[in-house]
Design a protein around this motif. Structure first.
Motif, PDB file in Angstrom:
ATOM      1  N   UNK A  67       1.298  -1.313  -5.173  1.00 32.66           N
ATOM      2  CA  UNK A  67       1.011  -2.612  -5.424  1.00 32.66           C
ATOM      3  C   UNK A  67      -0.310  -2.692  -6.418  1.00 32.66           C
ATOM      4  N   UNK A  68      -0.887  -1.665  -6.710  1.00 28.39           N
ATOM      5  CA  UNK A  68      -1.842  -1.808  -7.651  1.00 28.39           C
ATOM      6  C   UNK A  68      -1.655  -2.058  -8.937  1.00 28.39           C
ATOM      7  N   UNK A  69      -0.509  -2.063  -9.246  1.00 19.85           N
ATOM      8  CA  UNK A  69      -0.022  -2.666 -10.714  1.00 19.85           C
ATOM      9  C   UNK A  69       0.066  -3.987 -10.879  1.00 19.85           C
ATOM     10  N   UNK A  70       0.187  -4.683  -9.792  1.00 22.46           N
ATOM     11  CA  UNK A  70       0.725  -6.177  -9.738  1.00 22.46           C
ATOM     12  C   UNK A  70       2.007  -6.634 -10.356  1.00 22.46           C
ATOM     13  N   UNK A  71       2.994  -5.710 -10.624  1.00 25.29           N
ATOM     14  CA  UNK A  71       4.199  -5.889 -11.037  1.00 25.29           C
ATOM     15  C   UNK A  71       5.506  -5.625 -10.197  1.00 25.29           C
ATOM     16  N   UNK A  72       6.176  -6.126 -10.543  1.00 22.19           N
ATOM     17  CA  UNK A  72       7.571  -5.648  -9.577  1.00 22.19           C
ATOM     18  C   UNK A  72       8.816  -4.863 -10.272  1.00 22.19           C
ATOM     19  N   UNK A  73       8.750  -4.820 -11.561  1.00 24.43           N
ATOM     20  CA  UNK A  73       9.864  -4.051 -12.305  1.00 24.43           C
ATOM     21  C   UNK A  73       9.299  -2.783 -12.617  1.00 24.43           C
ATOM     22  N   UNK A  74      10.086  -1.809 -12.455  1.00 27.22           N
ATOM     23  CA  UNK A  74       9.719  -0.336 -13.064  1.00 27.22           C
ATOM     24  C   UNK A  74      11.027   0.229 -13.339  1.00 27.22           C
ATOM     25  N   UNK A  75      10.731   1.429 -14.343  1.00 25.47           N
ATOM     26  CA  UNK A  75      11.698   2.338 -14.697  1.00 25.47           C
ATOM     27  C   UNK A  75      11.627   3.555 -14.428  1.00 25.47           C
ATOM     28  N   UNK A 114       0.818  -1.327  -0.042  1.00 20.74           N
ATOM     29  CA  UNK A 114      -0.012  -0.087  -0.026  1.00 20.74           C
ATOM     30  C   UNK A 114       0.764   1.274  -0.125  1.00 20.74           C
ATOM     31  N   UNK A 115       1.997   1.133  -0.238  1.00 21.38           N
ATOM     32  CA  UNK A 115       3.028   2.432  -0.131  1.00 21.38           C
ATOM     33  C   UNK A 115       2.645   3.205  -1.558  1.00 21.38           C
ATOM     34  N   UNK A 116       2.950   4.532  -1.526  1.00 21.38           N
ATOM     35  CA  UNK A 116       2.462   5.411  -2.607  1.00 21.38           C
ATOM     36  C   UNK A 116       3.561   5.351  -3.487  1.00 21.38           C
ATOM     37  N   UNK A 117       3.656   5.587  -4.853  1.00 24.25           N
ATOM     38  CA  UNK A 117       4.418   5.698  -5.800  1.00 24.25           C
ATOM     39  C   UNK A 117       5.397   6.757  -5.531  1.00 24.25           C
ATOM     40  N   UNK A 118       4.986   7.911  -4.766  1.00 23.35           N
ATOM     41  CA  UNK A 118       5.964   8.944  -4.583  1.00 23.35           C
ATOM     42  C   UNK A 118       7.040   8.450  -3.550  1.00 23.35           C
ATOM     43  N   UNK A 119       6.664   7.839  -2.409  1.00 23.24           N
ATOM     44  CA  UNK A 119       7.383   7.347  -1.374  1.00 23.24           C
ATOM     45  C   UNK A 119       8.407   6.300  -1.964  1.00 23.24           C
ATOM     46  N   UNK A 120       8.156   5.543  -3.002  1.00 23.01           N
ATOM     47  CA  UNK A 120       9.145   4.521  -3.790  1.00 23.01           C
ATOM     48  C   UNK A 120       9.943   5.323  -4.397  1.00 23.01           C
ATOM     49  N   UNK A 148       3.310   7.456 -17.227  1.00 22.10           N
ATOM     50  CA  UNK A 148       3.949   7.200 -15.790  1.00 22.10           C
ATOM     51  C   UNK A 148       2.678   6.994 -14.829  1.00 22.10           C
ATOM     52  N   UNK A 149       3.391   6.292 -13.952  1.00 16.29           N
ATOM     53  CA  UNK A 149       2.416   6.175 -12.671  1.00 16.29           C
ATOM     54  C   UNK A 149       2.150   7.396 -12.081  1.00 16.29           C
ATOM     55  N   UNK A 150       0.970   7.493 -11.304  1.00 17.86           N
ATOM     56  CA  UNK A 150       0.484   8.577 -10.644  1.00 17.86           C
ATOM     57  C   UNK A 150       1.187   8.534  -9.232  1.00 17.86           C
ATOM     58  N   UNK A 151       1.909   9.698  -8.616  1.00 20.50           N
ATOM     59  CA  UNK A 151       2.375   9.647  -7.442  1.00 20.50           C
ATOM     60  C   UNK A 151       1.643   9.510  -6.416  1.00 20.50           C
ATOM     61  N   UNK A 152       0.231   9.416  -6.478  1.00 21.59           N
ATOM     62  CA  UNK A 152      -0.654   9.003  -5.402  1.00 21.59           C
ATOM     63  C   UNK A 152      -1.034   7.663  -5.579  1.00 21.59           C
ATOM     64  N   UNK A 153      -0.895   6.681  -6.350  1.00 22.86           N
ATOM     65  CA  UNK A 153      -1.211   5.259  -6.655  1.00 22.86           C
ATOM     66  C   UNK A 153      -0.299   4.554  -5.664  1.00 22.86           C
ATOM     67  N   UNK A 154      -1.029   3.389  -5.176  1.00 15.83           N
ATOM     68  CA  UNK A 154      -0.068   2.762  -4.498  1.00 15.83           C
ATOM     69  C   UNK A 154       0.655   1.532  -5.282  1.00 15.83           C
TER      70      UNK A 154
END
Length: 133
Positions: free
Chosen positions: A86-94, A37-43, A78-84
């Motif tokens: 885990x909502x994408x269901x994937x583990x790899x990001x750029x 549930x961590x936000x994209x901005x925090x990641x 791009x992912x929204x900074x306010x999305x969680x």
């Protein structure tokens, strides 16, 4: 005693997983564990701090507002900074820097879609690996 057991069970329900964040122009990905549930901005913030702590090049800076996180499997947006995360269901990001034009538009409060700069880089890297016989 019962209250302690309930808190312990609630803490155990937090889903955590290992993610891999690739930085454009850097040697390799950074891997770390995040809560679902961590936000994209925090990641993005955690990834930039880890990148700097490891002394990687090129030096990127630490302002998370200058970066965008993409999920290469999900599309070019791009992912929204306010999305969680885990909502994408994937583990790899750029992770890549926002283009200067997009930073200017953001300051004017105009909505703008992602430029897809990582997509052109990705296509070039694939084309260079495919050899024509």
């Amino acid at each position: 005693m019962l209250l302690y057991k309930q808190k312990k069970n609630q803490a155990a329900k937090v889903n955590r997983f290992l993610i891999s964040v690739t930085f454009l122009g850097s040697a390799g990905p950074i891997r770390f564990v995040v809560k679902e549930e961590e936000l994209v901005a925090a990641v993005i913030d955690t990834a930039l701090k880890s990148y700097a702590r490891e002394g990687r090049l090129p030096i990127l800076g630490s302002d998370l507002n200058n970066f965008m996180l993409y999920c290469p499997i999900a599309g070019i947006e791009a992912l929204s900074p306010w999305e969680t995360i885990g909502s994408m269901g994937v583990r790899n990001f750029v992770l890549c820097k926002k283009p200067e034009a997009e930073k200017a538009n953001e300051s004017e409060k105009l909505p703008r879609k992602g430029s897809g700069s990582w997509k052109s880089w990705f296509n070039k890297s694939l084309n260079s690996k495919i050899s024509s016989h």
